[in-house]
Design a protein around this motif. Structure first.
Motif, PDB file in Angstrom:
ATOM      1  N   LEU A  13       0.945  -1.213   0.105  1.00 19.14           N
ATOM      2  CA  LEU A  13       0.015  -0.204  -0.080  1.00 19.14           C
ATOM      3  C   LEU A  13       0.820   1.441  -0.143  1.00 19.14           C
ATOM      4  CD1 LEU A  13      -3.020  -0.981   2.628  1.00 19.14           C
ATOM      5  CD2 LEU A  13      -2.733  -1.402   0.042  1.00 19.14           C
ATOM      6  N   GLY A  14       2.062   1.130   0.383  1.00 21.93           N
ATOM      7  CA  GLY A  14       2.988   2.366   0.533  1.00 21.93           C
ATOM      8  C   GLY A  14       3.774   2.475  -0.585  1.00 21.93           C
ATOM      9  N   ARG A  15       4.407   3.693  -0.508  1.00 19.38           N
ATOM     10  CA  ARG A  15       5.506   3.961  -1.360  1.00 19.38           C
ATOM     11  C   ARG A  15       6.612   4.546  -1.054  1.00 19.38           C
ATOM     12  NH1 ARG A  15       2.016   5.295  -6.759  1.00 19.38           N
ATOM     13  NH2 ARG A  15       2.198   3.391  -7.821  1.00 19.38           N
ATOM     14  N   PRO A  16       7.791   4.050  -0.627  1.00 19.85           N
ATOM     15  CA  PRO A  16       8.197   2.772  -0.795  1.00 19.85           C
ATOM     16  C   PRO A  16       7.643   1.725   0.064  1.00 19.85           C
ATOM     17  CG  PRO A  16       9.933   3.911   0.344  1.00 19.85           C
ATOM     18  CD  PRO A  16       8.944   4.901  -0.114  1.00 19.85           C
ATOM     19  N   SER A  17       7.582   0.511  -0.323  1.00 18.55           N
ATOM     20  CA  SER A  17       6.775  -0.506   0.162  1.00 18.55           C
ATOM     21  C   SER A  17       7.840  -1.769   0.219  1.00 18.55           C
ATOM     22  CB  SER A  17       5.489  -1.022  -0.681  1.00 18.55           C
ATOM     23  OG  SER A  17       5.253  -2.178  -0.431  1.00 18.55           O
ATOM     24  N   SER A  18       7.592  -2.413   1.754  1.00 17.32           N
ATOM     25  CA  SER A  18       8.409  -3.554   1.776  1.00 17.32           C
ATOM     26  C   SER A  18       7.977  -4.859   0.820  1.00 17.32           C
ATOM     27  CB  SER A  18       9.005  -3.920   3.305  1.00 17.32           C
ATOM     28  OG  SER A  18       7.320  -4.072   3.771  1.00 17.32           O
ATOM     29  N   THR A  19       6.681  -4.497   0.607  1.00 15.49           N
ATOM     30  CA  THR A  19       6.041  -5.693  -0.244  1.00 15.49           C
ATOM     31  C   THR A  19       6.604  -5.700  -1.423  1.00 15.49           C
ATOM     32  OG1 THR A  19       4.004  -5.623   1.406  1.00 15.49           O
ATOM     33  CG2 THR A  19       3.730  -6.563  -0.796  1.00 15.49           C
ATOM     34  N   ARG A  20       6.698  -4.305  -1.952  1.00 15.41           N
ATOM     35  CA  ARG A  20       7.159  -4.501  -3.443  1.00 15.41           C
ATOM     36  C   ARG A  20       8.658  -4.897  -3.567  1.00 15.41           C
ATOM     37  NH1 ARG A  20       7.014  -1.492  -8.320  1.00 15.41           N
ATOM     38  NH2 ARG A  20       8.658  -2.023  -9.507  1.00 15.41           N
ATOM     39  N   MET A  21       9.239  -4.359  -2.419  1.00 16.99           N
ATOM     40  CA  MET A  21      11.069  -4.633  -2.485  1.00 16.99           C
ATOM     41  C   MET A  21      11.180  -6.328  -2.303  1.00 16.99           C
ATOM     42  SD  MET A  21      13.831  -3.196   0.090  1.00 16.99           S
ATOM     43  CE  MET A  21      12.959  -3.482   1.732  1.00 16.99           C
ATOM     44  N   LEU A  22      10.325  -7.019  -1.562  1.00 18.74           N
ATOM     45  CA  LEU A  22      10.494  -8.317  -1.507  1.00 18.74           C
ATOM     46  C   LEU A  22      10.104  -9.018  -2.912  1.00 18.74           C
ATOM     47  CD1 LEU A  22      10.776 -11.235  -0.125  1.00 18.74           C
ATOM     48  CD2 LEU A  22       8.398 -10.820   0.759  1.00 18.74           C
ATOM     49  N   ALA A  23       9.091  -8.474  -3.522  1.00 11.50           N
ATOM     50  CA  ALA A  23       8.400  -9.066  -4.829  1.00 11.50           C
ATOM     51  C   ALA A  23       9.631  -8.973  -5.710  1.00 11.50           C
ATOM     52  CB  ALA A  23       7.352  -8.431  -5.190  1.00 11.50           C
ATOM     53  N   ASP A  24      10.243  -7.534  -5.915  1.00 13.74           N
ATOM     54  CA  ASP A  24      11.225  -7.343  -6.734  1.00 13.74           C
ATOM     55  C   ASP A  24      12.515  -8.296  -6.449  1.00 13.74           C
ATOM     56  OD1 ASP A  24       9.974  -5.177  -8.010  1.00 13.74           O
ATOM     57  OD2 ASP A  24      11.072  -3.696  -6.730  1.00 13.74           O
ATOM     58  N   ARG A  25      12.959  -8.649  -5.068  1.00 15.73           N
ATOM     59  CA  ARG A  25      13.843  -9.625  -4.865  1.00 15.73           C
ATOM     60  C   ARG A  25      13.566 -10.931  -5.236  1.00 15.73           C
ATOM     61  NH1 ARG A  25      17.077  -7.432  -0.691  1.00 15.73           N
ATOM     62  NH2 ARG A  25      17.279  -5.104  -1.052  1.00 15.73           N
ATOM     63  N   LEU A  26      12.267 -11.450  -5.209  1.00 16.85           N
ATOM     64  CA  LEU A  26      11.980 -12.702  -5.599  1.00 16.85           C
ATOM     65  C   LEU A  26      12.075 -12.981  -7.204  1.00 16.85           C
ATOM     66  CD1 LEU A  26       8.941 -13.178  -2.985  1.00 16.85           C
ATOM     67  CD2 LEU A  26      11.142 -14.541  -3.107  1.00 16.85           C
ATOM     68  N   ALA A  27      11.366 -11.699  -7.737  1.00 16.21           N
ATOM     69  CA  ALA A  27      11.586 -11.938  -9.343  1.00 16.21           C
ATOM     70  C   ALA A  27      12.982 -11.767  -9.796  1.00 16.21           C
ATOM     71  CB  ALA A  27      10.827 -10.742  -9.648  1.00 16.21           C
ATOM     72  N   LYS A  74      -2.270  -9.516 -18.478  1.00 15.25           N
ATOM     73  CA  LYS A  74      -0.788  -9.961 -18.353  1.00 15.25           C
ATOM     74  C   LYS A  74      -0.738 -11.247 -17.236  1.00 15.25           C
ATOM     75  CE  LYS A  74       1.195  -5.474 -18.229  1.00 15.25           C
ATOM     76  NZ  LYS A  74       1.630  -4.097 -17.522  1.00 15.25           N
ATOM     77  N   VAL A  75      -1.394 -11.150 -16.195  1.00 15.24           N
ATOM     78  CA  VAL A  75      -1.131 -12.238 -15.316  1.00 15.24           C
ATOM     79  C   VAL A  75      -1.995 -13.623 -15.906  1.00 15.24           C
ATOM     80  CG1 VAL A  75      -2.592 -13.274 -13.293  1.00 15.24           C
ATOM     81  CG2 VAL A  75      -1.946 -10.895 -13.278  1.00 15.24           C
ATOM     82  N   THR A  76      -2.800 -13.601 -16.690  1.00 13.40           N
ATOM     83  CA  THR A  76      -3.266 -14.736 -17.513  1.00 13.40           C
ATOM     84  C   THR A  76      -2.188 -15.439 -18.313  1.00 13.40           C
ATOM     85  OG1 THR A  76      -5.441 -13.946 -17.374  1.00 13.40           O
ATOM     86  CG2 THR A  76      -5.072 -15.687 -18.928  1.00 13.40           C
ATOM     87  N   ARG A  77      -1.499 -14.519 -19.032  1.00  9.21           N
ATOM     88  CA  ARG A  77      -0.560 -14.683 -20.151  1.00  9.21           C
ATOM     89  C   ARG A  77       0.886 -15.165 -19.641  1.00  9.21           C
ATOM     90  NH1 ARG A  77      -2.224 -14.765 -25.389  1.00  9.21           N
ATOM     91  NH2 ARG A  77      -4.322 -13.829 -25.916  1.00  9.21           N
ATOM     92  N   ALA A  78       1.095 -14.755 -18.502  1.00 11.06           N
ATOM     93  CA  ALA A  78       2.404 -15.073 -17.713  1.00 11.06           C
ATOM     94  C   ALA A  78       2.534 -16.301 -17.880  1.00 11.06           C
ATOM     95  CB  ALA A  78       2.321 -14.587 -16.471  1.00 11.06           C
ATOM     96  N   ASP A  79       4.102 -16.522 -18.159  1.00 12.43           N
ATOM     97  CA  ASP A  79       4.699 -17.934 -17.727  1.00 12.43           C
ATOM     98  C   ASP A  79       4.964 -18.303 -16.298  1.00 12.43           C
ATOM     99  OD1 ASP A  79       5.213 -18.666 -20.718  1.00 12.43           O
ATOM    100  OD2 ASP A  79       6.225 -16.752 -20.333  1.00 12.43           O
ATOM    101  N   GLY A  80       5.011 -17.257 -15.299  1.00 13.30           N
ATOM    102  CA  GLY A  80       5.151 -17.660 -13.979  1.00 13.30           C
ATOM    103  C   GLY A  80       4.836 -16.136 -13.245  1.00 13.30           C
ATOM    104  N   LEU A  81       4.247 -16.427 -11.850  1.00 15.57           N
ATOM    105  CA  LEU A  81       3.810 -15.442 -11.280  1.00 15.57           C
ATOM    106  C   LEU A  81       4.473 -15.216  -9.893  1.00 15.57           C
ATOM    107  CD1 LEU A  81       1.247 -12.950 -11.096  1.00 15.57           C
ATOM    108  CD2 LEU A  81      -0.154 -15.005 -10.192  1.00 15.57           C
ATOM    109  N   VAL A  82       4.581 -14.122  -9.432  1.00 14.37           N
ATOM    110  CA  VAL A  82       5.314 -13.981  -8.101  1.00 14.37           C
ATOM    111  C   VAL A  82       4.281 -13.128  -7.401  1.00 14.37           C
ATOM    112  CG1 VAL A  82       7.001 -12.613  -6.711  1.00 14.37           C
ATOM    113  CG2 VAL A  82       7.611 -13.909  -8.870  1.00 14.37           C
ATOM    114  N   ALA A  83       3.579 -13.322  -6.521  1.00 15.32           N
ATOM    115  CA  ALA A  83       2.412 -12.779  -5.811  1.00 15.32           C
ATOM    116  C   ALA A  83       2.733 -12.561  -4.489  1.00 15.32           C
ATOM    117  CB  ALA A  83       1.204 -13.642  -5.802  1.00 15.32           C
ATOM    118  N   VAL A  84       2.956 -11.184  -3.969  1.00 14.69           N
ATOM    119  CA  VAL A  84       3.216 -10.819  -2.464  1.00 14.69           C
ATOM    120  C   VAL A  84       2.339  -9.777  -2.012  1.00 14.69           C
ATOM    121  CG1 VAL A  84       5.046  -9.671  -1.189  1.00 14.69           C
ATOM    122  CG2 VAL A  84       5.664 -10.852  -3.468  1.00 14.69           C
ATOM    123  N   THR A  85       1.870 -10.296  -0.727  1.00 14.33           N
ATOM    124  CA  THR A  85       0.991  -9.485   0.106  1.00 14.33           C
ATOM    125  C   THR A  85       1.188  -8.991   1.446  1.00 14.33           C
ATOM    126  OG1 THR A  85      -1.278  -9.507   0.868  1.00 14.33           O
ATOM    127  CG2 THR A  85      -0.118 -11.630   0.800  1.00 14.33           C
TER     128      THR A  85
END
Length: 205
Positions: A13-27, A74-85
């Motif tokens: 929900l925030g910017r910057p977001s620790s959730t986004r940071m984790l998502a980027d690291r996983l990707a 985008k989600v439907t056509r992805a080859d892989g999905l990283v989902a972080v909440t």
């Protein structure tokens, strides 16, 4: 060299977001592991906060339009999905759940998915297993065995040799890369296992 698309869905929900940071690291870990297998991958990131109003409208009308329609494509056509909440009150955020609710029930069937979550303390880490994983499993996604939870303290000690977060991110990325690579090399029948013929089924009665 084959190219694949990894779509990142962040419910931060925030910017910057620790959730986004984790998502980027996983990707990033996933892309690195795919490259080691001779597969190039592009990453497309979706911030659910940017389409929050559209998600609510879709829940009310039953039809996705505009930016949300593009996100769902985008989600439907992805080859892989990283989902972080983020974890709120012991479970996934309302924004994350609302997005899942408006996705077509068959959109993620067989989709390789890597799960992550963030929270204030490590005591919320099990929410990934008793809450988030069952949600994606219900949609028949192919969820990686390793999921990654990052508490606030994990980021502060990220360079500490005893902090398990970097290694867990690496292991999770490796698992998703293996799943994407296996899905790429499988034929249509392999994706669903060996389907018996009617003759075989009758003989087994």
């Amino acid at each position: 060299m084959t190219e694949r698309t990894i779509v990142v869905v962040s419910a931060g929900l925030g910017r910057p977001s620790s959730t986004r940071m984790l998502a980027d690291r996983l990707a990033g870990a996933t892309v690195t592991e795919l490259a080691a297998r001779g597969i190039t991958a592009t990453v497309e990131t979706v911030e659910l906060r940017d389409v929050a109003h559209e998600i609510v409208n879709t829940m009310l009308t039953g039809f996705a339009t505009g930016a949300l329609a593009e996100v769902m494509e985008k989600v439907t056509r992805a080859d892989g999905l990283v989902a972080v909440t983020p974890i709120f009150t012991t479970t996934y955020s309302g924004l994350f759940k609302s997005f899942v609710d408006v996705i077509d029930k068959d959109a993620l069937v067989g989709m390789p998915v890597l799960l992550g979550a963030t929270g204030g303390t490590a005591r919320h880490s099990l929410a990934l297993e008793y809450s988030v994983r069952p949600l994606l499993t219900y949609l028949r996604a192919d969820v990686a065995t390793t999921s990654v939870f990052a508490a606030t303290a994990d980021w502060a000690g990220e360079t500490d040799t005893v902090n398990p977060l970097p290694n867990r991110i690496g292991r999770a990325g490796r698992e998703l890369a293996e799943m994407v690579a296996a899905r790429e090399n499988a034929g249509p029948a392999d994706l669903y296992g060996d389907v018996p013929s009617f003759d075989q089924m009758f003989r087994n009665l």
